[in-house]
Write a protein that holds these residues in place. Structure first.
Motif, short mmCIF file in Angstrom:
data_model
loop_
_atom_site.label_atom_id
_atom_site.label_comp_id
_atom_site.label_asym_id
_atom_site.label_seq_id
_atom_site.Cartn_x
_atom_site.Cartn_y
_atom_site.Cartn_z
N PRO A 93 78.23 42.62 18.85
CA PRO A 93 79.28 41.99 18.90
C PRO A 93 80.23 42.25 19.93
CG PRO A 93 78.99 42.29 16.75
CD PRO A 93 78.04 43.27 17.41
N GLY A 94 80.36 41.48 20.95
CA GLY A 94 81.56 41.79 22.09
C GLY A 94 80.88 42.46 23.03
N GLN A 95 79.46 42.90 23.05
CA GLN A 95 78.98 43.77 23.91
C GLN A 95 77.81 43.17 24.71
OE1 GLN A 95 77.97 47.87 22.80
NE2 GLN A 95 79.62 47.69 21.02
N HIS A 96 77.49 43.77 25.77
CA HIS A 96 76.41 43.28 26.87
C HIS A 96 74.96 43.32 26.01
CE1 HIS A 96 76.89 47.35 28.24
NE2 HIS A 96 75.72 47.13 28.78
N LEU A 97 74.01 42.50 26.42
CA LEU A 97 72.74 42.73 26.14
C LEU A 97 72.34 44.15 26.64
CD1 LEU A 97 71.17 39.44 27.29
CD2 LEU A 97 70.94 40.47 25.11
N ASP B 147 72.91 56.37 36.35
CA ASP B 147 73.81 55.44 36.23
C ASP B 147 72.93 54.09 36.02
OD1 ASP B 147 76.59 53.75 38.08
OD2 ASP B 147 75.98 53.83 36.08
N THR B 148 73.28 53.57 34.91
CA THR B 148 72.28 52.38 34.46
C THR B 148 73.16 51.28 34.34
OG1 THR B 148 72.26 52.81 32.30
CG2 THR B 148 70.17 53.69 33.51
N GLU B 149 74.35 51.02 35.08
CA GLU B 149 75.40 50.14 34.86
C GLU B 149 75.29 49.06 35.90
OE1 GLU B 149 79.23 51.60 35.12
OE2 GLU B 149 80.17 50.31 33.64
N VAL B 150 75.63 47.86 35.23
CA VAL B 150 75.79 46.51 36.05
C VAL B 150 77.21 46.05 35.82
CG1 VAL B 150 75.08 43.99 36.72
CG2 VAL B 150 73.39 45.92 35.87
N THR B 151 77.93 45.98 36.80
CA THR B 151 79.32 45.61 36.55
C THR B 151 79.45 44.22 37.12
OG1 THR B 151 79.87 46.50 38.60
CG2 THR B 151 80.45 47.81 36.82
N GLN B 152 80.40 43.37 36.19
CA GLN B 152 80.65 42.06 36.95
C GLN B 152 82.17 41.88 36.62
OE1 GLN B 152 77.31 40.28 33.89
NE2 GLN B 152 78.28 38.67 35.18
N THR B 153 82.69 41.24 37.63
CA THR B 153 84.09 41.00 37.64
C THR B 153 84.26 39.34 38.18
OG1 THR B 153 84.31 41.71 40.05
CG2 THR B 153 85.07 42.95 38.32
N PRO B 154 85.27 38.54 37.62
CA PRO B 154 86.25 39.18 36.49
C PRO B 154 85.61 39.08 35.03
CG PRO B 154 86.65 36.83 36.94
CD PRO B 154 85.60 37.40 37.91
N LYS B 155 86.28 39.61 34.09
CA LYS B 155 85.49 39.49 32.63
C LYS B 155 85.78 38.13 32.05
CE LYS B 155 86.02 44.05 30.82
NZ LYS B 155 86.46 45.02 29.61
N HIS B 156 86.91 37.53 32.52
CA HIS B 156 87.45 36.07 32.17
C HIS B 156 87.57 35.49 33.32
CE1 HIS B 156 87.14 37.19 27.95
NE2 HIS B 156 87.83 38.16 28.15
N LEU B 157 87.49 34.09 33.11
CA LEU B 157 87.99 33.13 34.36
C LEU B 157 88.19 31.85 33.88
CD1 LEU B 157 88.51 32.66 37.35
CD2 LEU B 157 86.12 32.03 37.59
N GLN C 110 64.29 46.93 38.92
CA GLN C 110 64.03 47.73 39.92
C GLN C 110 63.24 46.89 41.21
OE1 GLN C 110 62.17 51.59 39.00
NE2 GLN C 110 61.38 51.81 41.15
N GLU C 111 62.24 46.23 40.28
CA GLU C 111 61.57 45.07 41.34
C GLU C 111 61.45 43.81 40.62
OE1 GLU C 111 60.41 45.40 44.34
OE2 GLU C 111 60.41 47.61 44.71
N ARG C 112 60.74 42.87 41.22
CA ARG C 112 60.99 41.46 40.57
C ARG C 112 59.82 41.39 39.49
NH1 ARG C 112 59.53 37.38 45.42
NH2 ARG C 112 57.55 38.19 45.75
N GLY C 113 58.63 41.93 39.84
CA GLY C 113 57.61 41.55 39.05
C GLY C 113 57.34 42.42 37.48
N ARG C 114 56.11 42.37 37.27
CA ARG C 114 55.79 42.81 35.78
C ARG C 114 56.06 44.61 36.04
NH1 ARG C 114 51.28 39.49 35.56
NH2 ARG C 114 49.95 41.10 36.27
N GLY C 115 56.30 44.93 34.81
CA GLY C 115 56.59 46.27 34.85
C GLY C 115 57.98 46.88 34.91
N TYR C 116 58.77 46.06 35.06
CA TYR C 116 60.22 46.39 35.38
C TYR C 116 61.26 45.76 34.42
CZ TYR C 116 58.02 48.20 39.57
OH TYR C 116 57.38 48.84 40.21
N GLU C 117 62.19 46.42 33.49
CA GLU C 117 62.89 45.98 32.68
C GLU C 117 64.23 45.43 33.55
OE1 GLU C 117 61.95 48.88 32.56
OE2 GLU C 117 63.25 50.35 31.85
N GLN C 118 64.94 44.53 33.06
CA GLN C 118 66.18 44.08 33.42
C GLN C 118 67.13 44.82 32.66
OE1 GLN C 118 66.63 39.72 33.98
NE2 GLN C 118 64.32 39.49 34.05
N TYR C 119 68.43 45.29 33.45
CA TYR C 119 69.90 45.94 32.98
C TYR C 119 70.54 44.70 33.28
CZ TYR C 119 67.32 50.13 33.27
OH TYR C 119 66.39 51.12 32.98
N PHE C 120 71.63 44.40 32.06
CA PHE C 120 72.49 43.31 32.01
C PHE C 120 73.70 43.79 32.19
CE2 PHE C 120 70.28 39.43 31.24
CZ PHE C 120 68.95 40.03 30.84
#
Lengths: 112, 114
Positions: A40-44, B1-11, B95-105
Motif C-alpha cells: 500500500p502506497g509503495q511502488h512495484l 543503487d537500484t532506484e528509479v526516481t520520478q517527478t512530480p509525485k502528484h500532478l 539493463q537491456e530490452r530483451g529477455r533475461g532482464y527484469e524491470q525496476y519501477f
C-alpha cells in the motif's frame, strides 16, 4: 494474443496460513516470468524471477514460485504469511520481445 | 543503487495545459519504459525506449509524447489530456530490452486531469 491470468482477485488469510497464488499464461515459447508486489502506497517491487534453469525459484521475504512449463503456470507460494504481506501481487510474463504483460493482480489481506 | 526516481509525485492539470513527467535512473540501464496504471488494474505498457530510441509505442494517443534525451532520463510530455487519462504513470528501466532482464519501477506520478 498473449495474456496472463491470475485466478484469485482477492485473498484473505490469517497470519501463519500458507499462501498459493495462481498464474497462467496463454502460450509457450521461451518466457521470462516475474512476480511483483505492490505494498500500500509503495511502488512495484520484484519478488522473484525465472529466466531458465531450476524451475523452483526463491525470492525475497520467504516467497518462492514454481514454473511448470507443461501447464504454462508460475504459481507463487509462501508457507506462512505475515500481516506485513498484505499487498497486491502481480504476475508478469515477457515472451521474447520487449513487452512485459501483467496479470490483473491479486489483492492479499492478512488478518493479524 | 537500484532506484528509479520520478517527478512530480502528484500532478493536477487542466485539459488545455501542457506538462511533463520526468524519470531518471543511474543504473546504466539502456531500456526505459512508460506504463499507465488505473486504479485496481495492472500496469499497461505505453512506450519502450532502447538505447535512447523509441522501440515500442502501444498505440498511445498523440497527446502523450515521450522523449529520451539521454540514457538516464525519460520524459513524458502531456498536452490536451482528457479526464480519462487520470492514472498513475509508472516509469521503469532494465539493463537491456530483451529477455533475461527484469524491470525496476519508480514510485509513479499520480496524474489528475480536471
Amino acid at each position: 494474443a498473449q495474456s496472463v491470468s491470475q485466478h484469485n482477485h482477492h485473498v484473505i488469510l490469517s497470519e501463519a496460513a500458507s499462501l498459493e497464488l495462481g498464474c497462467n499464461y496463454s502460450y509457450g515459447g521461451t518466457v521470462n516470468l516475474f512476480w511483483y508486489v505492490q505494498y500500500p502506497g509503495q511502488h512495484l517491487q520484484l519478488l522473484l524471477k525465472y529466466f531458465s534453469g531450476d524451475p523452483l525459484v526463491k525470492g525475497i521475504k520467504g516467497f518462492e514460485a514454481e514454473f511448470i512449463k507443461s501447464k504454462f503456470s508460475f504459481n507463487l507460494r509462501k508457507p506462512s504469511v505475515q500481516w506485513s504481506d498484505t499487498a497486491e501481487y502481480f504476475c508478469a510474463v515477457k515472451w521474447g520481445g520487449f513487452k512485459t504483460i501483467f496479470g490483473a493482480g491479486t489483492r492479499l489481506f492478512v488478518k493479524a | 543503487d537500484t532506484e528509479v526516481t520520478q517527478t512530480p509525485k502528484h500532478l493536477v492539470m487542466g485539459m488545455t495545459n501542457k506538462k511533463s513527467l520526468k524519470c531518471e535512473q543511474h543504473m546504466g540501464h539502456r531500456a526505459m519504459y512508460w506504463y499507465k496504471q488505473k486504479a485496481k488494474k495492472p500496469p499497461e505498457l505505453m512506450f519502450v525506449y532502447s538505447y535512447e530510441k523509441l522501440s515500442i509505442n502501444e498505440s498511445v494517443p498523440s497527446r502523450f509524447s515521450p522523449e529520451c534525451p539521454n540514457s538516464s532520463l525519460l520524459n513524458l510530455h502531456l498536452h490536451a489530456l482528457q479526464p480519462e487519462d487520470s492514472a498513475l504513470y509508472l516509469c521503469a528501466s532494465s539493463q537491456e530490452r530483451g529477455r533475461g532482464y527484469e524491470q525496476y519501477f519508480g514510485p509513479g506520478t499520480r496524474l489528475t486531469v480536471t
